[in-house]
Structure formats: structure tokens, C-alpha cells
Design a protein around this motif. Sequence first.
Motif, PDB file in Angstrom:
ATOM      1  N   ALA A  23       0.812  -1.415   0.025  1.00 47.69           N
ATOM      2  CA  ALA A  23       0.019  -0.157  -0.052  1.00 47.69           C
ATOM      3  C   ALA A  23       0.823   1.344   0.100  1.00 47.69           C
ATOM      4  O   ALA A  23       0.676   2.464  -0.855  1.00 47.69           O
ATOM      5  CB  ALA A  23      -1.131   0.158   1.255  1.00 47.69           C
ATOM      6  N   ILE A  24       2.116   1.183   0.803  1.00 49.52           N
ATOM      7  CA  ILE A  24       2.971   2.526   0.917  1.00 49.52           C
ATOM      8  C   ILE A  24       3.646   2.591  -0.487  1.00 49.52           C
ATOM      9  O   ILE A  24       3.768   3.782  -1.156  1.00 49.52           O
ATOM     10  CB  ILE A  24       3.938   2.254   1.914  1.00 49.52           C
ATOM     11  CG1 ILE A  24       2.987   2.408   3.395  1.00 49.52           C
ATOM     12  CG2 ILE A  24       5.010   3.343   1.743  1.00 49.52           C
ATOM     13  CD1 ILE A  24       3.921   2.169   4.489  1.00 49.52           C
ATOM     14  N   ASP A  25       4.178   1.410  -0.876  1.00 51.76           N
ATOM     15  CA  ASP A  25       4.777   1.605  -2.490  1.00 51.76           C
ATOM     16  C   ASP A  25       3.697   2.058  -3.454  1.00 51.76           C
ATOM     17  O   ASP A  25       4.172   2.851  -4.251  1.00 51.76           O
ATOM     18  CB  ASP A  25       5.101   0.091  -2.775  1.00 51.76           C
ATOM     19  CG  ASP A  25       6.200  -0.487  -1.910  1.00 51.76           C
ATOM     20  OD1 ASP A  25       6.999   0.576  -1.403  1.00 51.76           O
ATOM     21  OD2 ASP A  25       6.810  -1.554  -1.838  1.00 51.76           O
ATOM     22  N   ASP A  26       2.445   1.385  -3.472  1.00 57.74           N
ATOM     23  CA  ASP A  26       1.566   1.953  -4.415  1.00 57.74           C
ATOM     24  C   ASP A  26       1.393   3.588  -4.221  1.00 57.74           C
ATOM     25  O   ASP A  26       1.191   4.060  -5.378  1.00 57.74           O
ATOM     26  CB  ASP A  26       0.094   1.201  -4.355  1.00 57.74           C
ATOM     27  CG  ASP A  26       0.335  -0.407  -4.592  1.00 57.74           C
ATOM     28  OD1 ASP A  26       1.380  -0.543  -5.474  1.00 57.74           O
ATOM     29  OD2 ASP A  26      -0.293  -0.970  -4.513  1.00 57.74           O
ATOM     30  N   TRP A  27       1.005   3.847  -3.012  1.00 62.25           N
ATOM     31  CA  TRP A  27       0.891   5.525  -2.715  1.00 62.25           C
ATOM     32  C   TRP A  27       1.959   6.121  -3.245  1.00 62.25           C
ATOM     33  O   TRP A  27       1.671   7.220  -3.717  1.00 62.25           O
ATOM     34  CB  TRP A  27       0.790   5.666  -1.291  1.00 62.25           C
ATOM     35  CG  TRP A  27       0.449   6.723  -0.970  1.00 62.25           C
ATOM     36  CD1 TRP A  27      -1.085   7.565  -1.097  1.00 62.25           C
ATOM     37  CD2 TRP A  27       1.427   8.004  -0.507  1.00 62.25           C
ATOM     38  NE1 TRP A  27      -0.709   8.817  -0.557  1.00 62.25           N
ATOM     39  CE2 TRP A  27       0.815   8.986  -0.259  1.00 62.25           C
ATOM     40  CE3 TRP A  27       2.752   7.744  -0.050  1.00 62.25           C
ATOM     41  CZ2 TRP A  27       1.253  10.248   0.232  1.00 62.25           C
ATOM     42  CZ3 TRP A  27       3.291   8.872   0.362  1.00 62.25           C
ATOM     43  CH2 TRP A  27       2.500  10.114   0.536  1.00 62.25           C
ATOM     44  N   LEU A  28       3.269   5.851  -2.939  1.00 58.15           N
ATOM     45  CA  LEU A  28       4.385   6.487  -3.417  1.00 58.15           C
ATOM     46  C   LEU A  28       4.624   6.690  -4.799  1.00 58.15           C
ATOM     47  O   LEU A  28       4.770   7.467  -5.607  1.00 58.15           O
ATOM     48  CB  LEU A  28       5.779   5.900  -2.869  1.00 58.15           C
ATOM     49  CG  LEU A  28       6.381   6.028  -1.218  1.00 58.15           C
ATOM     50  CD1 LEU A  28       7.562   5.057  -0.866  1.00 58.15           C
ATOM     51  CD2 LEU A  28       6.156   7.804  -1.179  1.00 58.15           C
ATOM     52  N   VAL A  29       4.288   5.478  -5.512  1.00 57.11           N
ATOM     53  CA  VAL A  29       4.511   5.420  -7.108  1.00 57.11           C
ATOM     54  C   VAL A  29       3.318   6.238  -7.566  1.00 57.11           C
ATOM     55  O   VAL A  29       3.573   7.394  -8.484  1.00 57.11           O
ATOM     56  CB  VAL A  29       4.145   4.021  -7.576  1.00 57.11           C
ATOM     57  CG1 VAL A  29       3.759   3.993  -9.059  1.00 57.11           C
ATOM     58  CG2 VAL A  29       5.301   3.141  -7.365  1.00 57.11           C
ATOM     59  N   ARG A  30       2.134   6.350  -6.905  1.00 60.63           N
ATOM     60  CA  ARG A  30       0.989   7.263  -7.497  1.00 60.63           C
ATOM     61  C   ARG A  30       1.292   8.736  -7.233  1.00 60.63           C
ATOM     62  O   ARG A  30       1.086   9.672  -8.230  1.00 60.63           O
ATOM     63  CB  ARG A  30      -0.229   7.206  -6.645  1.00 60.63           C
ATOM     64  CG  ARG A  30      -1.132   5.828  -7.248  1.00 60.63           C
ATOM     65  CD  ARG A  30      -2.604   5.777  -6.710  1.00 60.63           C
ATOM     66  NE  ARG A  30      -2.628   6.114  -5.275  1.00 60.63           N
ATOM     67  CZ  ARG A  30      -2.570   5.266  -4.397  1.00 60.63           C
ATOM     68  NH1 ARG A  30      -2.536   3.768  -4.758  1.00 60.63           N
ATOM     69  NH2 ARG A  30      -2.846   5.379  -3.064  1.00 60.63           N
TER      70      ARG A  30
END
Length: 153
Positions: A4-11
Motif C-alpha cells: 500500500a505504501i509502495d503504491d501510494w508512493l508510485v501514485r
Amino acid sequence: MEDAIDDWLVRQIHWLRREETVAQGIRWVQNVLWPGGTFFLKVETPRMSSDSDQKLFQSGGSNFTKSESESFEQELEAARRASDIKKLLFDSVPTTLVSLIGHKQYRRCARDIYYFSQSNICVKQLGYAILELALVTIFPEIRNVVLSIHQPA
């Protein structure tokens, strides 16, 4: 939680790389640094004129000519802008950013950014970049020349 953190950072990274976001950031920096939209100010040389043009201002027992008071006001305005930038960098910090990289590291980075933005080197680089962009915009045929200048040898 890691995905979830990785996805948020990528977004967030994709959002920051969008042209509209970059343009909005450039406009924000421009409005903070040059609120009137004036980047270069023409400094007028003092000229000899009649007594009616040279009005003296009384301030605390000292005599100031009109040009001296204007330069003092410009210096005061520059100091106010520098203070605003310093407050912006140090006081209005997103807590998530500070907690992500650490308070001490953020203060060190913010201090480096502040002092670099106040340096002559930064202003010259910014001026050269703006001049380069203006030339490429006005004369699109020199884009390849400018790109070749930036290529490592």
C-alpha cells in the motif's frame, strides 16, 4: 502494508511528474519569489537634477534622498521575501514528510535548500535556464544545439 505504501508512493511520483503539476509548481515558486512578476529590476543611475527633484526625507535625524530610501525599501522587501521563504521551509512542514525522513534530516535539507536558493549561483543558473527556455521557445530550430550542449562529452 508495504504494498500500500509502495503504491501510494508510485501514485505520488506519477502525480508529481505530470505537466500540469510541474507547471503549477513553477508558477507557485515564481509567485513566491517574484510576486509582481518582475525578475530583473532596472537600477536607475543617480542623475543630477534641480533642487525640487531632490526631496529629502527626515528619518531619525538622518537625511535620506529619494533614491536612498527606495534602495532601502528594496533591501527591506528582499529581506522580507527571504524571511517568508525561510518560514515556509521551516515552519509549514507537512508532518508526514518529517516523520518519513526524520526531523533532523529534514532541517538539514531545508537549510541547504534555503541557503542555496539565496546564493548568486542559484540565481545565475535560474537566469540562464530561463534565457535558454526563452530562446528555444522563440527559435525552435536551435533546440538540437541546446540539447547537444547539455550532452556529456
